[in-house]
Design a protein around this motif. Sequence first.
Motif, short mmCIF file in Angstrom:
data_model
loop_
_atom_site.label_atom_id
_atom_site.label_comp_id
_atom_site.label_asym_id
_atom_site.label_seq_id
_atom_site.Cartn_x
_atom_site.Cartn_y
_atom_site.Cartn_z
N PHE A 87 -7.06 -2.54 -11.42
CA PHE A 87 -8.01 -2.02 -10.44
C PHE A 87 -7.30 -1.55 -9.20
O PHE A 87 -6.53 -2.22 -8.75
N ILE A 91 -5.63 -4.12 -6.45
CA ILE A 91 -6.19 -5.40 -6.30
C ILE A 91 -5.95 -6.24 -7.28
O ILE A 91 -5.58 -7.37 -7.04
N ASN A 92 -5.51 -5.70 -8.48
CA ASN A 92 -4.95 -6.39 -9.63
C ASN A 92 -4.54 -5.02 -10.50
O ASN A 92 -4.72 -4.17 -10.33
N THR A 98 0.94 -1.12 0.17
CA THR A 98 -0.10 -0.15 -0.16
C THR A 98 0.83 1.26 0.03
O THR A 98 1.80 1.08 0.84
N SER A 120 -12.79 3.87 -6.31
CA SER A 120 -12.31 2.73 -7.06
C SER A 120 -12.09 3.15 -8.43
O SER A 120 -12.81 3.88 -9.14
N TRP A 150 -3.98 1.35 -2.92
CA TRP A 150 -3.39 -0.30 -3.32
C TRP A 150 -3.98 -0.82 -4.51
O TRP A 150 -5.17 -0.44 -4.92
N LEU A 158 -7.59 1.10 -5.43
CA LEU A 158 -8.50 1.76 -4.48
C LEU A 158 -7.62 2.75 -3.85
O LEU A 158 -6.49 2.69 -3.72
N THR A 162 -10.87 1.78 -12.31
CA THR A 162 -10.79 0.75 -13.32
C THR A 162 -9.99 1.27 -14.27
O THR A 162 -10.35 2.08 -15.15
#
Lengths: 179, 179
Positions: B148, B144-145, B125, B170, B142, B150, B172
């Motif tokens: 993506f 998620i993949n 993070t 969020s 951070w 956050l 994308t």
Amino acid sequence: MDITKFVELSLGSWRSQRSAHHLAFRHFEEVTSNIDIIALKESDKEVIDLCQLYKIDPALAAHPFRMSWEGETDWDEKEEPFEGTTILVPIPDPDNPKVGRLLRDMGYAETIPSVGQYQITEDGTFVLTTAYDRAMAEEKIWFINPNFRLRVSLIKTSQGSGVVTASFSSETRVLDPKS
Amino acid sequence: MDITKFVELSLGSWRSQRSAHHLAFRHFEEVTSNIDIIALKESDKEVIDLCQLYKIDPALAAHPFRMSWEGETDWDEKEEPFEGTTILVPIPDPDNPKVGRLLRDMGYAETIPSVGQYQITEDGTFVLTTAYDRAMAEEKIWFINPNFRLRVSLIKTSQGSGVVTASFSSETRVLDPKS
């Protein structure tokens, strides 16, 4: 931070604002709720019953608690009231106080009992991963101060690749629940 | 995860949903935006100028980038379009690749140049803390993949005790910005 400290900090009444991002259709859902978290005893029948459901020795349970909530969501264009309650039972790993399992009598993504894996990171974040039949849930909870905590929850597809919903709660302790 | 990897992962076009919780009056703000992050060169004049503004040797700069955004907020009951752009210049600590300073030509909480302290935690993070005259900003980002990510941002009072606004994005990746 360990599970003892984390549960102790969590006990009490909280006023929550939650935003859910439903990513496929870029929808925002707004939820306000009041959350009560109370300590249970390891010897309570409901705690022992939940351990036995998962065939886990109740002597391994530590700091079980009950979480109850009531609130409103603006989902579907109308204010929908909702409420619920669940029992949560941490089962710390005997070899590592930073990780363990969390038993729950009603899950978050699906309303059936669930068992998740938790870990507490170096910076004091509680991270919970729960696999359901058709989804995976990942949750991070951390305290900014003893009276304010944040929670980020993800619902993923069961393979864990795609994120379906990302939600964020800011939770403020209600210092006098009567007010 | 280090600053090199973090900046490389961040480059590209992102579609963002952001929810801001204005805590004192329990207000939800909804923001949708498109964000573009492009790499700059350490030798770009605007990068060197920003370093000189803070009396920092431009040779210490690593992976500077430009972030631009345009979007809409529902603040004040009407859809308000907004846009902006800022240059960000990481200055990694020569002794510790996980921490450093982040120079910015326009801050988040106040629209003046700012310098924040970042660190990258064990779990990858990116955590940024920036002190302004009348506020403090804390941000966690951070992945998620790779497609993506956050972002949680807090605006606190300048003493750092009270949280005024907590917001959640969020983001994308837009794989084909033309679409």
